[in-house]
Scaffold this motif. Structure first.
Motif, PDB file in Angstrom:
ATOM      1  N   GLU A   1       6.104   8.726   0.600  1.00  0.00           N
ATOM      2  CA  GLU A   1       4.696   9.095   0.742  1.00  0.00           C
ATOM      3  C   GLU A   1       4.107   9.661  -0.543  1.00  0.00           C
ATOM      4  O   GLU A   1       2.916   9.487  -0.812  1.00  0.00           O
TER       5      GLU A   1
ATOM      6  N   GLU B   1       3.418   7.097  -5.875  1.00  0.00           N
ATOM      7  CA  GLU B   1       2.563   5.914  -5.797  1.00  0.00           C
ATOM      8  C   GLU B   1       3.280   4.732  -6.446  1.00  0.00           C
ATOM      9  O   GLU B   1       3.012   4.349  -7.578  1.00  0.00           O
TER      10      GLU B   1
ATOM     11  N   SER C   1       0.513   7.475   4.415  1.00  0.00           N
ATOM     12  CA  SER C   1      -0.256   6.854   3.355  1.00  0.00           C
ATOM     13  C   SER C   1      -0.333   5.347   3.584  1.00  0.00           C
ATOM     14  O   SER C   1       0.654   4.726   3.987  1.00  0.00           O
TER      15      SER C   1
ATOM     16  N   HIS D   1      -0.159   3.023   1.560  1.00  0.00           N
ATOM     17  CA  HIS D   1       0.810   2.264   0.759  1.00  0.00           C
ATOM     18  C   HIS D   1       2.209   2.335   1.363  1.00  0.00           C
ATOM     19  O   HIS D   1       3.094   1.574   0.954  1.00  0.00           O
TER      20      HIS D   1
ATOM     21  N   ARG E   1       2.755   1.873   4.687  1.00  0.00           N
ATOM     22  CA  ARG E   1       2.546   1.421   6.055  1.00  0.00           C
ATOM     23  C   ARG E   1       3.652   0.505   6.574  1.00  0.00           C
ATOM     24  O   ARG E   1       3.663   0.166   7.762  1.00  0.00           O
TER      25      ARG E   1
END
Length: 467
Positions: free
Chosen positions: A280, A283, A311, A313, A315
């Protein structure tokens, strides 16, 4: 020695002979002997089982018949017809070496040793029906335990109803809260696990049947964690221990060392590792993070991991963790490098993105005698060709003036889609196959293709024919 007959088309025949000569050289000791038969069609991918039965005379002097990977039709019926096993090979003939390596040493990816706890972090804000729906989605992606996450200073009046509803649907449930009363309520409602008890709240374990996950009073307090572990060991009850994984740059390395010390001190203790602080809070694509963390967990001999999908990204975190635990279990249990076992975690790049060199594509293009466009990708860029010639570019817009499709909207749209896919594949280093969506591994849901059935005509079919 096994003798294999490979069926193919005219355009692929020379390349197939070259690949097989490398895999099983006739003059050397080879794993099998082989024969290539071109069955009277130009493109191997258009082969069907019915065509094979019509064009290949029985019996076939072989121990096995290998078809192109995209051959449609009933392969089992072909086996019965010829009296020898018939199977599909890889979709790309350049992948034959890996295909035979995997056959020689098959690896079971159904087995795993790590349970996935998937946390619903905003459970207090969701109605019971939404919690159950979220649980179904997590379970479909591979979660073994549905974790109900409590929120600080946030009432969770429907906690008991949520636990009971999930249990009624057959889910294993954990309750995750810093509030001892919520943990107690969850345990009394039938939760299977409670996250997380410290040395000061171990009394809750005496009040309910739930399996506790114990932690230190704070992450760096290993002493209190060890005391909690020893107290649970003395009780004779099952439990898990969690040394708490810290995020970058707040002590990730130190926390990994804590897990290692926990394992060294308690070789048989069941360990849970929470990976959300990395998936999480970094990035970066989570498939790679999950692969590395599941590899660490497998080496550690962890029993479970806790993950989240908060988040956007992250998922696909649960599905990625499911694939990663299977791959890493095979790697650790069989002492294999985690290479060549599965490409499901290769979501952005491909290991062998460009199977054909530009000169091979040029040679293939010279053999084409029909107006249908072929699209391929090499390190050089996107190649589009038919009998009118070969065009190469790195930007699809540069190809447009050369294709002469101004008055053929169907073909223009089709080639626009295909060259856009091809450009993405070239830019990222992914495998491109004409008429197929790009393969994003487990990052994208993709229904398995039924090669027993005919493929429906494309939506760009026009009176002028199929692109």
């Amino acid at each position: 020695m096994e003798h294999i007959v490979f069926l193919t088309g005219r355009l692929a025949e020379p390349a197939l002979n070259r690949v097989l000569a490398q895999i099983a050289p006739p003059e050397a000791e080879a794993p099998f002997s082989w024969e290539v038969r071109e069955i009277g069609l130009q493109v191997a991918a258009l082969m069907t089982a019915e065509m094979v039965q019509r064009r290949v005379a029985a019996p076939v002097a072989a121990d096995r018949i290998l078809l192109p990977g995209r051959c449609r039709g009933d392969v089992a019926a072909l086996s019965a017809h010829f009296g020898v096993p018939v199977q599909r090979g890889p979709e790309e003939l350049k992948d034959l070496p890996q295909f035979f390596r995997r056959q020689a040493r098959p690896v079971d990816l159904d087995a795993y040793a790590i349970r996935i706890f998937a946390e619903i972090v905003d459970a207090p804000h969701l109605p019971v029906e939404a919690i159950v729906d979220r649980a179904r989605a997590f379970a479909a992606d591979g979660a073994d335990v549905i974790d109900l996450g409590g929120l600080p200073d946030t009432p969770f009046p429907h906690l008991e109803d949520s636990v009971r509803a999930l249990k009624a649907q057959g889910f294993r449930v954990s309750v995750d809260s810093q509030d001892p009363q919520e943990l107690l309520r969850g345990g009394r409602a039938g939760a299977d696990y409670l996250l997380s008890l410290t040395l000061d709240t171990l009394w809750i374990a005496d009040e309910v049947a739930s399996v506790p996950i114990v932690i230190g009073r704070h992450p760096a307090d290993e002493g209190s964690l060890w005391q909690a572990v020893e107290r649970m060991q003395a009780s004779g009850r099952p439990f898990l221990a969690d040394a708490i994984l810290d995020p970058i740059p707040y002590g990730l390395l130190a926390s990994l060392v804590r897990y290692q010390r926990l394992r060294e001190r308690f070789p048989q203790v069941a360990i849970l590792m929470g990976v959300g602080n990395l998936t999480e809070l970094v990035e970066a694509d989570t498939s790679g993070i999950n692969a590395v963390m599941m590899g660490i967990a497998a080496e550690l001999g962890a029993t479970a991991i806790l993950t989240t999908q908060v988040s956007p990204h992250a998922r696909r975190a649960v599905r990625e963790a499911d694939w990663a635990r299977r791959i890493m279990h095979a790697a650790v249990s069989q002492q294999l490098l985690p290479k060549g076992l599965s490409d499901q975690l290769m979501t952005v790049h491909a290991k062998s993105p460009f199977p054909d060199a530009p000169e091979e594509i040029e040679a293939l293009a010279r053999q084409v005698r029909d107006p249908n466009f072929r699209v391929q990708v090499s390190q050089q860029g996107v190649h589009v060709y038919n009998r009118e010639g070969l065009h190469v570019a790195q930007d699809p817009f540069a190809l447009w003036p050369r294709l002469r499709l101004d008055h053929d909207a169907g073909h223009a749209f089709y080639l626009g889609v295909e060259t856009a896919r091809a450009q993405i594949a070239w830019q990222l280093g992914k495998r491109y196959v004409q008429d197929q969506p790009l393969d994003w591994g487990c990052a994208v849901e993709r229904a398995p293709e039924d090669l027993q059935r005919w493929k429906a005509p494309g939506t760009t079919m026009t009176n002028k024919g199929q692109p």
